[in-house]
Scaffold this motif. Structure first.
Motif, PDB file in Angstrom:
ATOM      1  N   GLU A 100       0.332  -1.319   0.051  1.00 15.52           N
ATOM      2  CA  GLU A 100       0.038   0.016   0.323  1.00 15.52           C
ATOM      3  C   GLU A 100       0.879   1.235   0.060  1.00 15.52           C
ATOM      4  O   GLU A 100       1.570   1.261   0.704  1.00 15.52           O
ATOM      5  N   ARG A 102       0.945   5.023   0.489  1.00 18.67           N
ATOM      6  CA  ARG A 102       0.147   5.680   1.035  1.00 18.67           C
ATOM      7  C   ARG A 102       0.945   7.507   0.958  1.00 18.67           C
ATOM      8  O   ARG A 102       2.192   8.028   0.611  1.00 18.67           O
ATOM      9  N   PRO A 106      -3.224   7.131  -2.905  1.00 17.20           N
ATOM     10  CA  PRO A 106      -2.753   5.841  -2.243  1.00 17.20           C
ATOM     11  C   PRO A 106      -3.339   4.874  -3.661  1.00 17.20           C
ATOM     12  O   PRO A 106      -4.374   5.267  -4.197  1.00 17.20           O
ATOM     13  N   THR A 139       5.824  -1.033   7.755  1.00 13.76           N
ATOM     14  CA  THR A 139       5.526   0.438   7.616  1.00 13.76           C
ATOM     15  C   THR A 139       6.576   0.868   7.478  1.00 13.76           C
ATOM     16  O   THR A 139       7.320   1.013   8.179  1.00 13.76           O
TER      17      THR A 139
END
Length: 145
Positions: A100, A102, A106, A139
């Motif tokens: 993902e 971000r 996105p 992340t």
């Protein structure tokens, strides 16, 4: 003591039968539980090509970044393509992962079996990548392009 445990078991079965927990609440609870280790899941920036000397010859060079977390690494190459940017990445060791990106615009995608992915038309500005492979999720910090 044994009677208390039997009573608790009966009450649990009755609650599951007559008032089950909705699936979306189970998902929210699971995600909240995973959030407890958010600091442990932040990937370390181990390499940034902007931190070293800039090449003297040639035109534009892509920016290279490497993040490491939980026995995994994420290699990124960021290049300018006109008014937007392109991110090419690979999860190491190579394997499928949910990615993902971000930030502005996105994007969610799945890598190929070698852990590779490409995201075109990434607007300038800060972005972060969340990577999930099996039970491991991490992340990256926010990077500005």
């Amino acid at each position: 003591m044994n009677d208390d445990m039997e009573l608790e078991g009966e009450l649990r079965r009755a609650a599951e039968l007559f008032d089950p927990v909705p699936p979306h609440l189970l998902q929210v609870a699971s995600e909240a539980y995973r959030f407890r280790t958010i600091d442990a899941e932040l990937a370390d920036l181990t390499f940034d090509s902007l931190a070293g000397p800039v090449p003297v010859r040639g035109g534009e060079h892509p920016r290279l970044l490497t993040f490491g977390a939980a026995g995994s690494a994420l290699d990124l190459e960021i290049s300018e393509t006109g008014t937007t940017n392109r991110i090419v990445g690979q999860v190491m060791p190579p394997r499928e992962a949910a990615i993902e990106v971000r930030g502005p615009g996105p994007v969610s995608l799945t890598t190929d079996s070698l852990g590779r992915f490409t995201v075109d038309r990434v607007p300038a500005g800060p972005f972060s990548i969340r990577c999930r492979t099996g039970d491991v999720a991490f992340t990256t910090e926010w990077v500005t392009i």
